[in-house]
Write a protein that holds these residues in place. Structure first.
Motif, PDB file in Angstrom:
ATOM      1  N   GLY A  65       0.818  -1.197   0.000  1.00  0.00           N
ATOM      2  CA  GLY A  65       0.000   0.000   0.000  1.00  0.00           C
ATOM      3  C   GLY A  65       0.855   1.252   0.000  1.00  0.00           C
ATOM      4  O   GLY A  65       2.095   1.185  -0.003  1.00  0.00           O
ATOM      5  N   PRO A  66       0.199   2.419   0.032  1.00  0.00           N
ATOM      6  CA  PRO A  66       0.932   3.687  -0.081  1.00  0.00           C
ATOM      7  C   PRO A  66       2.012   3.873   0.986  1.00  0.00           C
ATOM      8  O   PRO A  66       3.084   4.407   0.680  1.00  0.00           O
ATOM      9  CB  PRO A  66      -0.173   4.738   0.059  1.00  0.00           C
ATOM     10  CG  PRO A  66      -1.428   4.044  -0.348  1.00  0.00           C
ATOM     11  CD  PRO A  66      -1.259   2.612   0.039  1.00  0.00           C
ATOM     12  N   THR A  67       1.759   3.436   2.205  1.00  0.00           N
ATOM     13  CA  THR A  67       2.736   3.646   3.287  1.00  0.00           C
ATOM     14  C   THR A  67       4.054   2.950   2.985  1.00  0.00           C
ATOM     15  O   THR A  67       5.133   3.543   3.101  1.00  0.00           O
ATOM     16  CB  THR A  67       2.165   3.147   4.629  1.00  0.00           C
ATOM     17  OG1 THR A  67       0.976   3.891   4.932  1.00  0.00           O
ATOM     18  CG2 THR A  67       3.169   3.335   5.749  1.00  0.00           C
ATOM     19  N   ILE A  68       3.972   1.675   2.586  1.00  0.00           N
ATOM     20  CA  ILE A  68       5.187   0.909   2.295  1.00  0.00           C
ATOM     21  C   ILE A  68       5.801   1.362   0.970  1.00  0.00           C
ATOM     22  O   ILE A  68       7.020   1.414   0.828  1.00  0.00           O
ATOM     23  CB  ILE A  68       4.893  -0.607   2.282  1.00  0.00           C
ATOM     24  CG1 ILE A  68       4.218  -1.058   3.582  1.00  0.00           C
ATOM     25  CG2 ILE A  68       6.170  -1.401   2.040  1.00  0.00           C
ATOM     26  CD1 ILE A  68       5.085  -0.998   4.823  1.00  0.00           C
ATOM     27  N   GLN A  69       4.951   1.708   0.015  1.00  0.00           N
ATOM     28  CA  GLN A  69       5.475   2.219  -1.259  1.00  0.00           C
ATOM     29  C   GLN A  69       6.311   3.482  -1.042  1.00  0.00           C
ATOM     30  O   GLN A  69       7.397   3.621  -1.605  1.00  0.00           O
ATOM     31  CB  GLN A  69       4.326   2.536  -2.222  1.00  0.00           C
ATOM     32  CG  GLN A  69       3.693   1.311  -2.849  1.00  0.00           C
ATOM     33  CD  GLN A  69       2.702   1.679  -3.952  1.00  0.00           C
ATOM     34  OE1 GLN A  69       2.734   2.778  -4.475  1.00  0.00           O
ATOM     35  NE2 GLN A  69       1.829   0.744  -4.278  1.00  0.00           N
ATOM     36  N   LEU A  70       5.797   4.382  -0.222  1.00  0.00           N
ATOM     37  CA  LEU A  70       6.528   5.617   0.060  1.00  0.00           C
ATOM     38  C   LEU A  70       7.833   5.319   0.785  1.00  0.00           C
ATOM     39  O   LEU A  70       8.858   5.967   0.531  1.00  0.00           O
ATOM     40  CB  LEU A  70       5.657   6.567   0.889  1.00  0.00           C
ATOM     41  CG  LEU A  70       4.511   7.243   0.128  1.00  0.00           C
ATOM     42  CD1 LEU A  70       3.562   7.938   1.097  1.00  0.00           C
ATOM     43  CD2 LEU A  70       5.054   8.247  -0.893  1.00  0.00           C
ATOM     44  N   ALA A  71       7.810   4.336   1.685  1.00  0.00           N
ATOM     45  CA  ALA A  71       9.035   3.950   2.389  1.00  0.00           C
ATOM     46  C   ALA A  71      10.077   3.441   1.408  1.00  0.00           C
ATOM     47  O   ALA A  71      11.263   3.779   1.499  1.00  0.00           O
ATOM     48  CB  ALA A  71       8.722   2.887   3.442  1.00  0.00           C
ATOM     49  N   GLY A  72       9.629   2.616   0.469  1.00  0.00           N
ATOM     50  CA  GLY A  72      10.544   2.110  -0.544  1.00  0.00           C
ATOM     51  C   GLY A  72      11.123   3.227  -1.395  1.00  0.00           C
ATOM     52  O   GLY A  72      12.316   3.219  -1.730  1.00  0.00           O
ATOM     53  N   GLN A  73      10.281   4.202  -1.715  1.00  0.00           N
ATOM     54  CA  GLN A  73      10.757   5.320  -2.520  1.00  0.00           C
ATOM     55  C   GLN A  73      11.769   6.162  -1.750  1.00  0.00           C
ATOM     56  O   GLN A  73      12.780   6.599  -2.297  1.00  0.00           O
ATOM     57  CB  GLN A  73       9.582   6.182  -2.983  1.00  0.00           C
ATOM     58  CG  GLN A  73       9.943   7.141  -4.094  1.00  0.00           C
ATOM     59  CD  GLN A  73      10.507   6.433  -5.321  1.00  0.00           C
ATOM     60  OE1 GLN A  73       9.864   5.540  -5.871  1.00  0.00           O
ATOM     61  NE2 GLN A  73      11.714   6.801  -5.736  1.00  0.00           N
ATOM     62  N   VAL A 236       3.478  -6.558  12.360  1.00  0.00           N
ATOM     63  CA  VAL A 236       3.092  -5.155  12.194  1.00  0.00           C
ATOM     64  C   VAL A 236       4.118  -4.490  11.290  1.00  0.00           C
ATOM     65  O   VAL A 236       5.329  -4.608  11.519  1.00  0.00           O
ATOM     66  CB  VAL A 236       3.005  -4.416  13.540  1.00  0.00           C
ATOM     67  CG1 VAL A 236       2.687  -2.932  13.312  1.00  0.00           C
ATOM     68  CG2 VAL A 236       1.933  -5.044  14.428  1.00  0.00           C
ATOM     69  N   GLY A 237       3.627  -3.826  10.256  1.00  0.00           N
ATOM     70  CA  GLY A 237       4.506  -3.138   9.318  1.00  0.00           C
ATOM     71  C   GLY A 237       4.158  -1.685   9.139  1.00  0.00           C
ATOM     72  O   GLY A 237       4.877  -0.791   9.538  1.00  0.00           O
ATOM     73  N   SER A 238       2.984  -1.438   8.543  1.00  0.00           N
ATOM     74  CA  SER A 238       2.626  -0.073   8.165  1.00  0.00           C
ATOM     75  C   SER A 238       2.638   0.891   9.346  1.00  0.00           C
ATOM     76  O   SER A 238       3.064   2.045   9.210  1.00  0.00           O
ATOM     77  CB  SER A 238       1.251  -0.059   7.484  1.00  0.00           C
ATOM     78  OG  SER A 238       1.311  -0.705   6.225  1.00  0.00           O
ATOM     79  N   ALA A 239       2.178   0.451  10.522  1.00  0.00           N
ATOM     80  CA  ALA A 239       2.135   1.346  11.689  1.00  0.00           C
ATOM     81  C   ALA A 239       3.536   1.798  12.084  1.00  0.00           C
ATOM     82  O   ALA A 239       3.740   2.959  12.478  1.00  0.00           O
ATOM     83  CB  ALA A 239       1.454   0.642  12.863  1.00  0.00           C
ATOM     84  N   ILE A 240       4.514   0.898  11.967  1.00  0.00           N
ATOM     85  CA  ILE A 240       5.899   1.239  12.303  1.00  0.00           C
ATOM     86  C   ILE A 240       6.493   2.129  11.216  1.00  0.00           C
ATOM     87  O   ILE A 240       7.151   3.136  11.502  1.00  0.00           O
ATOM     88  CB  ILE A 240       6.734  -0.053  12.479  1.00  0.00           C
ATOM     89  CG1 ILE A 240       6.174  -0.902  13.617  1.00  0.00           C
ATOM     90  CG2 ILE A 240       8.207   0.278  12.718  1.00  0.00           C
ATOM     91  CD1 ILE A 240       6.738  -2.315  13.681  1.00  0.00           C
ATOM     92  N   VAL A 241       6.232   1.765   9.978  1.00  0.00           N
ATOM     93  CA  VAL A 241       6.774   2.522   8.849  1.00  0.00           C
ATOM     94  C   VAL A 241       6.208   3.943   8.817  1.00  0.00           C
ATOM     95  O   VAL A 241       6.903   4.895   8.454  1.00  0.00           O
ATOM     96  CB  VAL A 241       6.508   1.764   7.528  1.00  0.00           C
ATOM     97  CG1 VAL A 241       6.866   2.613   6.324  1.00  0.00           C
ATOM     98  CG2 VAL A 241       7.311   0.454   7.513  1.00  0.00           C
ATOM     99  N   LYS A 242       4.943   4.093   9.240  1.00  0.00           N
ATOM    100  CA  LYS A 242       4.347   5.435   9.307  1.00  0.00           C
ATOM    101  C   LYS A 242       5.112   6.319  10.291  1.00  0.00           C
ATOM    102  O   LYS A 242       5.348   7.503  10.029  1.00  0.00           O
ATOM    103  CB  LYS A 242       2.879   5.332   9.735  1.00  0.00           C
ATOM    104  CG  LYS A 242       1.920   5.120   8.587  1.00  0.00           C
ATOM    105  CD  LYS A 242       0.485   5.069   9.076  1.00  0.00           C
ATOM    106  CE  LYS A 242      -0.447   4.745   7.916  1.00  0.00           C
ATOM    107  NZ  LYS A 242      -1.810   4.418   8.382  1.00  0.00           N
ATOM    108  N   ASP A 243       5.478   5.745  11.441  1.00  0.00           N
ATOM    109  CA  ASP A 243       6.244   6.515  12.428  1.00  0.00           C
ATOM    110  C   ASP A 243       7.584   6.957  11.849  1.00  0.00           C
ATOM    111  O   ASP A 243       8.023   8.095  12.044  1.00  0.00           O
ATOM    112  CB  ASP A 243       6.481   5.674  13.687  1.00  0.00           C
ATOM    113  CG  ASP A 243       5.262   5.600  14.590  1.00  0.00           C
ATOM    114  OD1 ASP A 243       4.306   6.375  14.361  1.00  0.00           O
ATOM    115  OD2 ASP A 243       5.266   4.776  15.523  1.00  0.00           O
TER     116      ASP A 243
END
Length: 267
Positions: A65-73, A236-243
């Motif tokens: 999703g967008p959260t992980i995509q943005l992290a990758g970018q 848990v992934g997105s919640a951590i990546v959002k932080d």
């Protein structure tokens, strides 16, 4: 399939002996930059993380999703490469030889490197397992079987659409654990509901002796508790990546991870 005794296998044996559930944390390698990412990674075990799922940034992450995509970018913009992800693992292993690391990514960069070379490099760096979401069981000879022959677990995803006919094929060459995707769609898109997940976990566990770990849609300590209670643990992934994406200090990111881990371990 050869019998494996990886850090992942030993981790679950220990958790079973302790009567505890597993807490798995996902971070994107190199997000927002290599130094910060490594600092977060090194802090995860003390925050209660049993297994680290490390994302390998890719230009076309279709399951994310967008959260992980943005992290990758962010990671790619910071110059992250497969070699630098493996460097992160080597640096982590200098002070931690116990915590399992699962590399999560897509097949294209692995294919470009060459499967044999990639597996040798990953194993030497200290990787324990692989999640490669765009390789179906029909293509096990591409990577899954060579990975297991090299001593790496190959972890497969089951989803709400994995029916009784498909499930045996998904489980056939899986090792380490089964990753049950609690919702249909992409990461970070909805909230997992234990009442919906429980019968699916039971169905998978009836078909395999492997631990079943549930991911997608878990973003609070209470959700981590409720999902871990009906499975062998949660991711848990997105919640951590959002932080991380919000620029929170490493200590604050890890404090939130600790609360999530405590929720899972209460189960």
């Amino acid at each position: 399939m050869p019998a494996l005794q990886t850090r992942i296998d030993r981790c679950f044996a220990r958790l079973r002996a302790e009567g505890s559930k597993a807490f798995v944390a996902y971070i994107m390698g190199g997000d927002p930059d290599p130094a910060t990412s490594l600092a977060v990674m090194k802090g995860l075990p003390d925050a209660g993380v049993d297994i680290i799922e490390l994302g390998m940034p890719f230009t076309d992450p279709m399951a994310d999703g967008p959260t992980i995509q943005l992290a990758g970018q962010r990671a790619l913009d910071a110059g992250m490469t497969m070699d630098k992800v493996l460097d992160m693992v080597r640096a982590f292993r200098q002070s931690d030889d116990r915590t399992p690391i699962v590399l999560m990514g897509y097949y294209n960069p692995i294919y470009a490197r060459g499967v044999d070379r990639f597996l040798a490099d990953a194993k030497a760096a200290g990787i324990d397992g692989l999640i490669v979401v765009d390789l179906p069981p029909e293509e096990d000879e591409e990577l899954c079987l060579p990975a297991q022959a090299a001593g790496l677990n190959f972890i497969r995803l089951a989803t709400p659409t994995t029916d009784a006919k498909r499930l045996p094929r998904v489980l056939q060459n899986t090792s380490g654990f089964v990753y049950y995707v609690s919702i249909t769609g992409i990461t970070g898109a909805a909230t997992a509901q234990a009442a919906n997940v429980a019968p699916e976990v039971a169905r998978i566990k009836a078909a395999t002796d492997l631990p079943v770990i549930v991911g997608f849609g878990i973003n609070t300590p209470n959700a981590a508790h409720d999902i871990a209670a009906i499975a062998d643990g949660c991711v848990v992934g997105s919640a951590i990546v959002k932080d991380i994406g919000a620029g929170k200090p490493v200590a604050d990111v890890l404090a939130n991870v600790s609360a999530l881990a405590a929720g899972a371990h209460r189960a």
